[in-house]
Design an enzyme around this catalytic site. Structure first.
Site, PDB file in Angstrom:
ATOM      1  N   ASP A  22       0.956  -1.031  -0.032  1.00 35.84           N
ATOM      2  CA  ASP A  22       0.122  -0.138   0.181  1.00 35.84           C
ATOM      3  C   ASP A  22       0.578   1.224  -0.022  1.00 35.84           C
ATOM      4  OD1 ASP A  22      -2.468   1.395  -0.235  1.00 35.84           O
ATOM      5  OD2 ASP A  22      -3.198   0.592   1.692  1.00 35.84           O
ATOM      6  N   ASP A  81      -8.117   4.642  -4.087  1.00 32.89           N
ATOM      7  CA  ASP A  81      -8.869   4.448  -2.867  1.00 32.89           C
ATOM      8  C   ASP A  81     -10.400   5.716  -3.720  1.00 32.89           C
ATOM      9  OD1 ASP A  81      -7.631   3.272  -0.617  1.00 32.89           O
ATOM     10  OD2 ASP A  81      -7.576   5.201  -0.074  1.00 32.89           O
ATOM     11  N   GLU A 101       3.083   4.664  -3.518  1.00 37.75           N
ATOM     12  CA  GLU A 101       3.184   6.301  -4.298  1.00 37.75           C
ATOM     13  C   GLU A 101       4.308   6.889  -3.458  1.00 37.75           C
ATOM     14  OE1 GLU A 101      -0.584   7.306  -2.225  1.00 37.75           O
ATOM     15  OE2 GLU A 101       0.950   5.650  -3.649  1.00 37.75           O
TER      16      GLU A 101
END
Length: 813
Positions: free
Chosen positions: A414, A487, A417
């Site tokens: 997760d 998300d 980035e």
């Protein structure tokens, strides 16, 4: 002194002679004008025009690299994305009129000697694309390092469709007219690459935040940091060819394990090991297939222990037993890991003194887990520096010792980035192992995902690497990673936007992609799963997920397991169950397509332009795609069966009526016939048709000439051997299909441990040939049965059964 002058004159004369020999010796055409000073390089040429050094290098006959930098500088750059080395390519160079030309058997590069503009042509003289104007090098102080911001404009044809740029949420298929600052984010994964319907691609090899702009003035890449302009032009002739060239440059795709193509259940988050194992147990009890369960965050305990890579939460007292119980139920476990560490973790305490952490705002913002975050108690969490090879090694050592050694099967990486919260301009000045964060910002996911893949491969070859990641950059396909769209919100608009997002991402050369089935946040649905509009949305999203490279249900605010949507015999529940079972029926097809991706540089989800480049109606279709090369899929992205009863806004009350049958339009590409997957009705392509869309169906069409293997009804991917497959042959065109099998979850296939069985259909003679089996592996099927079903039109099937032992067989149907 006289000797030194003599040597100098001799050397200058020798250089002039060698340059002249190069210019004449590499062309059959005599120079007709004053030539530039051109030097030969091992794979191309180098020259200087208007104080700009221009280098042209051929990596293969179809791919040229262009590097430009100001005279007086000498940039040394090692690409993070490109791993290919230039091949030895036969080149011909000529200096005619205003142009310096260098060409291979496939591609010609022309340099305008007056202004340095570079243009690209196919071998038959067709203009592919050209630079427009001079490069821009503006002096820039990058955290104390003198460098440039760099820009180049290109000239495209007016009606030329282009695709790529990564995974954007703009809802567009063709990216003409797009203006976008390309920087990694939660729901957008940027890649400085596009490809054209004309059959070429351009990779702008820069990792800093980059402006992409396409308008009447041209098509621009403008990067904040660069010692040089560095890009690759590849000519593949079609979209598959461009993808193949991009993979040649940046790496091929390893084969994913079979179980990763089954169904995955997840939510934010299972809060105990009993809850996690209980989900798998209930799926087994109700007889709905599942292969993967995903454990989300905070199994490590408090936010101060963020990403400790250990089960420190008291609700997970015996993680080894938990994982064993999941395995005993024939399922796999994937677990959440992050790119950052809390201040009380071992990793933080090791990395911080060595300058391996980045002091920037990230998630979580508070040490308290309560919502909203209490900023009086900052978490102290910091992302690590994956550009540092030692930091990547430390990351893996704790991952291996804390989780992999327990039997975890895959990684949910997760925030790769990573999350950049409370962002300040000066954050970009933070120093990484490879320079400022600004300089390498967009390559962060490539480096952290690559670190896990490389280290696991070095640890064992008995378990294929599987990574689910939130971000990606060019080349990440070589690291066993499937990227999801972050998300996204649970809205019909978000569902529609995921389709072109995934297709454009795949056209960048990265084939494995997925989205949160049902959307992550339920903010638009205060009644959550009680709202029938959301139940319809979830069902349609799951149907789309059935034809995605990964089928994974996940989200916050409400659980998403099938029993949350009703019970057997109810429309929504039955529709969900039907499509989960369909996914497993398609596994022989899906796994063979995945082998095509690995072995032949193909793609799994395919924009219509990939297979129907000559049909202009397919150039900008954002709501249909091919799944493999046989199935045309058209997801339903608007509500059809829900209506408002009362209220409005957040107080709206809706009800659903599934008794009627609605429909939606589908464009069937020209040049081939199509079969409705559900009814076998045959239709000629090149037109738009209405297709029925009851809640348990979306439009799926099979291309004539397709050979489609269908598997048995199972509860998990490897429950039954593929010894009694149905093979559907769709009449109307010649066709081939290669059925691929191996040991399903190790790297023995890299040493040749696999089999291929080729099926060939001759439409005019109505003959199906099953070729000799190629290859072998431990446990392969020596004897099997194929149930051949010829689909000719609605209600006109021909069925034959064949016992196959690996020898060539021909049937007339």
């Amino acid at each position: 002194m006289k000797m030194n002058l003599l040597n100098l004159k001799t050397n200058l004369l020798l250089a002039f002679v060698l340059t002249s020999l190069f210019l004449v010796g590499n062309t059959n055409e005599a120079a007709q004008s004053t030539t530039l000073a051109v030097s030969k390089t091992p794979d191309g040429i180098k020259t200087t025009i208007n104080s700009t050094i221009i280098s042209v290098s051929f990596f293969n006959p179809s791919t040229a690299r262009i590097v430009k930098y100001p005279e007086g500088t000498n940039p040394v750059k090692e690409s993070l994305s490109v791993i290919a080395e230039p091949e030895k390519v036969a080149l011909k160079t000529s200096d005619k009129g205003d142009y310096l030309n260098i060409r291979s058997s496939e591609l010609e590069v022309k340099i305008n000697k007056k202004n340095g503009v570079v243009a690209f042509y196919s071998s038959n003289g067709k203009l592919l694309m050209s630079e427009k104007g001079a490069p821009r090098f503006n002096i820039f102080d990058d955290a104390g390092v003198k460098t440039f911001d760099v820009a180049q404009t290109f000239q495209l044809e007016e009606n030329e469709a282009i695709y790529g740029l990564g995974q954007l949420q703009n809802g567009k298929m063709s990216q003409r007219g797009t203006r976008k600052k390309l920087i990694q984010g939660n729901t957008e994964d940027v890649i400085t690459f596009f490809q054209s319907v004309k059959g070429y691609g351009l990779f702008w090899d820069n990792y800093s935040p980059t402006l992409f702009s396409d308008n009447q003035e041209g098509t621009l890449f403008h990067s904040e940091v660069g010692d040089c302009i560095d890009y690759y032009l590849m000519y593949g002739k079609n979209a598959d060819g461009v993808v193949a060239q991009m993979r040649h440059l940046t790496g091929d795709v390893p084969l994913f394990p079979l179980w990763t193509y089954g169904y995955f259940q997840s939510k934010e988050r299972y809060k105990s090991q009993d809850e996690t194992t209980g989900i798998v147990r209930r799926y087994r009890q109700i007889g709905v297939p599942i292969d993967g369960i995903i454990q989300d965050w905070q199994y490590w305990g408090s936010n101060y222990l963020w990403n400790a890579m250990e089960f420190l939460n008291e609700n997970f007292p015996d993680p080894k037993r938990m994982i064993r119980e999941v395995h005993d139920m024939n399922a796999r476990m994937v677990i959440s890991i992050w790119s950052s560490f809390g201040p009380m973790t071992k990793q933080y305490r090791i990395m911080e003194p060595q300058g391996m952490l980045l002091n920037m705002g990230t998630w979580p913002q508070s040490g308290s887990s309560l919502w909203p975050p209490n900023r009086d108690y900052p978490s102290g969490v910091k992302p690590y520096d994956p550009y540092n090879p030692k930091a990547r090694q430390i990351y893996w050592e704790h991952l291996n010792n804390g989780l992999f050694s327990l039997g975890i099967d895959g990684w949910w990486m997760d925030s790769t980035e990573p999350d950049h919260l409370d962002a300040k301009d000066e954050d970009m000045n933070l120093q990484t192992y490879m320079g400022s964060l600004r300089k390498v910002r967009n390559a962060y996911p490539l480096m952290t995902v690559g670190g896990v893949y490389d280290n696991q491969r070095a640890t064992t070859s008995q378990k294929r690497v599987f990574i689910l990641t939130r971000s990606a950059f060019a080349g990440q396909q070589r690291y066993g990673a499937n990227t999801w769209t972050g998300d996204v919100q649970a809205t019909w608009g978000d569902l529609a936007r995921q389709i072109p997002a995934g297709l454009n991402f795949s056209l960048c050369g990265i084939p494995h992609w997925n989205s949160d089935i049902g959307g992550f946040f339920l903010g638009s649905y205060p009644r959550k799963l009680e709202d029938p509009d959301y139940r319809e949305l979830y069902t349609r999203w799951l149907q789309f997920g059935t034809f995605s490279p990964m089928m994974r249900s996940h989200g916050a605010d409400a659980p998403r397991e099938i029993w949350q949507f009703g019970k057997k015999g109810e429309p929504v529940y039955d529709a969900i169950e039907k499509f989960i079972n369909l996914r497993y029926t398609l596994l022989p097809y899906i796994y063979s397509v995945s082998w095509d991706v690995t072995a032949n540089r193909s793609s799994m989800i395919r924009s219509l332009v990939m297979d129907f480049q000559d049909d202009p109606n397919c150039w900008d279709v954002s709501d249909q795609f091919m799944f493999g090369k046989s199935l045309l899929v058209c997801p339903v992205t608007e509500p059809m069966y829900t209506r408002v009863v009362s209220g409005e806004g957040r107080n709206v009350i809706r009800e659903a009526d599934f008794t009627s049958v609605k429909s939606r339009t589908v464009y069937l590409p020209e040049g081939v016939d199509w079969y409705d997957f559900w009814s076998n009705e045959r239709t000629t392509g090149g037109k738009t048709v209405d297709s029925n869309t009851p809640i348990d169906r979306i439009p799926v069409f099979v291309k004539a000439g397709s050979i489609l293997p269908l598997g048995p009804k199972v509860q998990f991917a490897e429950e039954k051997k593929w010894d009694d497959l149905e093979i559907r042959v769709y009449k109307g065109a010649d066709g081939t299909f290669v059925l691929y099998e191996d040991e399903f979850d190790n790297y023995n296939y890299e040493q040749g441990a696999y089999t291929e069985i080729a099926f060939r259909w001759d439409d005019s003679s109505r003959k199906l040939t099953i070729e000799n089996r190629k290859g072998s592996y431990t446990g392969m099927l020596n004897q099997r049965r194929f149930n051949i079903r010829l689909i000719e039109n609605e209600g006109s099937d021909v069925v034959r059964t064949v016992d196959y032992s690996g020898k060539k067989t021909t049937l007339k149907l």
